[in-house]
Design an enzyme around this catalytic site. Structure first.
Site, PDB file in Angstrom:
ATOM      1  CB  ALA A  52     -45.985  37.680  54.834  1.00 23.00           C
TER       2      ALA A  52
ATOM      3  CB  CYS B  83     -50.404  31.067  54.689  1.00 24.61           C
ATOM      4  SG  CYS B  83     -48.613  31.163  54.875  1.00 24.61           S
TER       5      CYS B  83
HETATM    6  C1  FMN Z   1     -43.525  36.796  49.367  1.00 27.03           C
HETATM    7  C2  FMN Z   1     -44.969  36.383  49.406  1.00 27.03           C
HETATM    8  C3  FMN Z   1     -45.722  36.598  50.542  1.00 27.03           C
HETATM    9  C4  FMN Z   1     -47.059  36.222  50.586  1.00 27.03           C
HETATM   10  N1  FMN Z   1     -47.785  36.485  51.710  1.00 27.03           N
HETATM   11  C5  FMN Z   1     -49.123  36.206  51.719  1.00 27.03           C
HETATM   12  C6  FMN Z   1     -49.936  36.598  52.820  1.00 27.03           C
HETATM   13  O1  FMN Z   1     -49.483  37.258  53.769  1.00 27.03           O
HETATM   14  N2  FMN Z   1     -51.258  36.264  52.762  1.00 27.03           N
HETATM   15  C7  FMN Z   1     -51.803  35.583  51.716  1.00 27.03           C
HETATM   16  O2  FMN Z   1     -52.999  35.300  51.705  1.00 27.03           O
HETATM   17  N3  FMN Z   1     -51.049  35.235  50.653  1.00 27.03           N
HETATM   18  C8  FMN Z   1     -49.743  35.552  50.626  1.00 27.03           C
HETATM   19  N4  FMN Z   1     -49.010  35.264  49.521  1.00 27.03           N
HETATM   20  C9  FMN Z   1     -49.678  34.704  48.338  1.00 27.03           C
HETATM   21  C10 FMN Z   1     -50.165  35.842  47.404  1.00 27.03           C
HETATM   22  O3  FMN Z   1     -51.134  36.623  48.050  1.00 27.03           O
HETATM   23  C11 FMN Z   1     -50.747  35.260  46.105  1.00 27.03           C
HETATM   24  O4  FMN Z   1     -51.839  34.445  46.446  1.00 27.03           O
HETATM   25  C12 FMN Z   1     -49.733  34.447  45.314  1.00 27.03           C
HETATM   26  O5  FMN Z   1     -48.489  35.098  45.238  1.00 27.03           O
HETATM   27  C13 FMN Z   1     -50.231  34.161  43.901  1.00 27.03           C
HETATM   28  O6  FMN Z   1     -50.497  35.335  43.200  1.00 27.03           O
HETATM   29  P1  FMN Z   1     -49.443  35.949  42.101  1.00 27.03           P
HETATM   30  O7  FMN Z   1     -49.123  34.832  41.147  1.00 27.03           O
HETATM   31  O8  FMN Z   1     -50.156  37.082  41.485  1.00 27.03           O
HETATM   32  O9  FMN Z   1     -48.221  36.324  42.886  1.00 27.03           O
HETATM   33  C14 FMN Z   1     -47.660  35.614  49.471  1.00 27.03           C
HETATM   34  C15 FMN Z   1     -46.903  35.415  48.312  1.00 27.03           C
HETATM   35  C16 FMN Z   1     -45.580  35.793  48.267  1.00 27.03           C
HETATM   36  C17 FMN Z   1     -44.799  35.573  46.998  1.00 27.03           C
END
Ligand code: FMN
Length: 351
Positions: free
Chosen positions: A22, A110
């Site tokens: 998001a 979330c």
């Molecule tokens: C700024 C931000 C916004 C996110 N928005 C969403 C979202 O809209 N929907 C969702 O399922 N996860 C959301 N997440 C979680 C990510 O999809 C992901 O699951 C999480 O960052 C872990 O993965 P990573 O370590 O590769 O970042 C968000 C994460 C961040 C940092």
């Protein structure tokens, strides 16, 4: 090495997905990801089904987070959230039947208070696997044959990890894939993603793919997760904000090639400016400058002078200030200019 996975009728190749985020994974970001390549399936930001239904009723058009969805290339996954079947169904039907998106993804992960506490949605729903199953089932029936997927966390807290139960409910309800972020809701983004907990889920899934998510930051980590954990695919979030080209490097690593180096400073600057101009086209200059403050910060992560750049860019108020700050920070090396000029001259003389 796994080279693809299938979500319903959608082939995801390579089996590397970009995470919904998001405030970040808007159309401009997705355009850049497509341009750079290497992502098997790109996801939107999460879209509030309730906001969509209210805006429709008032004749206010579509939520800004659906920007680009109608026209952009497929495959594309659109993530939606709410806790009421009828509300989810309304947006899901539009996405599957009118906009022909490739995948409708439901958010059950979330942990943000506005979603989990105040709206009893997202990770709040993990306490009730049966309710998750009901929502998945209703949306899957409305969308068929468009596949519906779910994205979850391990559970609410370390004492109540129940991803296995939720996973079973999700599959039985007719989902076509499950993504698991290996943290609990309580953790938010602290600590580490627990990939051993993610691995336990594979044992209970009968046929749908399991996509692991959390903390992958480099191409070698991506390869390692796919090789050493019983997941069918991986999803990458934050690393793709700092280095949107990481997907291409991962695709190369998965093919057994040495990943190419990061883009030059000039190329990184050009990407940032392309990103900016797409946001301007949609939201106008004033709003674009504000939106770009946090997005631009990611482009400077881990670079010398990055902190200084982030301090400055966080305060820019006009397009002039934004462009000047980018110009100062992304100083193109003289040898890079020379190399490019030589290349350009050679091309011109060939023509
Ligand atoms: C700024 C931000 C916004 C996110 N928005 C969403 C979202 O809209 N929907 C969702 O399922 N996860 C959301 N997440 C979680 C990510 O999809 C992901 O699951 C999480 O960052 C872990 O993965 P990573 O370590 O590769 O970042 C968000 C994460 C961040 C940092």
């Amino acid at each position: 090495m796994k080279t693809s996975l299938t979500i319903g009728n959608v082939v995801v190749s390579p089996p590397v997905l970009s995470a919904p985020m998001a405030g970040y994974t808007n159309f401009a970001h997705r355009e850049l990801l497509r341009y750079l390549g290497g992502v098997g399936l790109i996801a939107t930001e999460m879209v509030s089904a309730r906001a969509f239904v209210c805006m429709e009723a008032r004749g206010d058009g579509e939520p800004p987070r659906l920007w680009g969805v109608a026209e952009e290339p497929r495959p594309l996954a659109v993530q939606i959230w709410d806790n009421t079947p009828e509300t989810l169904e309304e947006l899901a039907r539009r996405l599957a039947k009118e906009l022909n998106v490739s995948v409708v993804d439901l958010n059950f992960g979330c942990p943000a208070p506005a979603i989990a506490k105040r709206s009893a949605s997202g990770s709040y729903l993990l306490r009730d696997p049966a309710k998750v199953g009901e929502l998945v089932g209703r949306v899957a029936r409305i969308c068929a044959p468009t596949p519906v997927t779910a994205k979850i966390r391990l559970g609410l807290t370390a004492d109540s990890i129940n991803a296995v139960d939720v996973a079973q409910a999700v599959e039985e309800a007719g989902a076509a894939a499950l993504t698991v972020h290996g943290r609990t809701a309580k953790q938010m983004y602290s600590g580490f993603a627990d990939w051993d907990e993610i691995a336990k889920i594979k044992g209970v899934l009968r046929s749908i793919p399991l996509i692991g998510n959390g903390d992958i930051k480099t191409p070698s980590e991506a390869v390692e997760r796919l090789k050493n954990y019983p997941v069918d695919g991986i999803m990458i979030g934050r690393a793709g904000l700092d280095k949107p080209w990481i997907f291409r490097q991962i695709a190369q690593a998965l093919r057994g090639e040495t990943p190419e180096p990061d883009p030059t400073l000039r190329q990184q600057r050009d990407l940032l400016l392309k990103h900016y101009s797409l946001v301007v086209d949609r939201f106008g200059r004033e709003r674009a400058v504000v939106m770009m403050r946090k997005i631009a910060c990611h482009y400077s992560k881990g670079r010398p002078g990055g902190r200084n750049f982030r301090d400055k860019i966080a305060r820019v108020a006009t397009e002039e200030e934004f462009l000047a700050t980018v110009r100062d920070a992304f100083v193109v090396e003289p040898d890079e200019t020379e190399a490019n000029e030589t290349e350009a001259n050679e091309t011109t003389s060939e023509n």
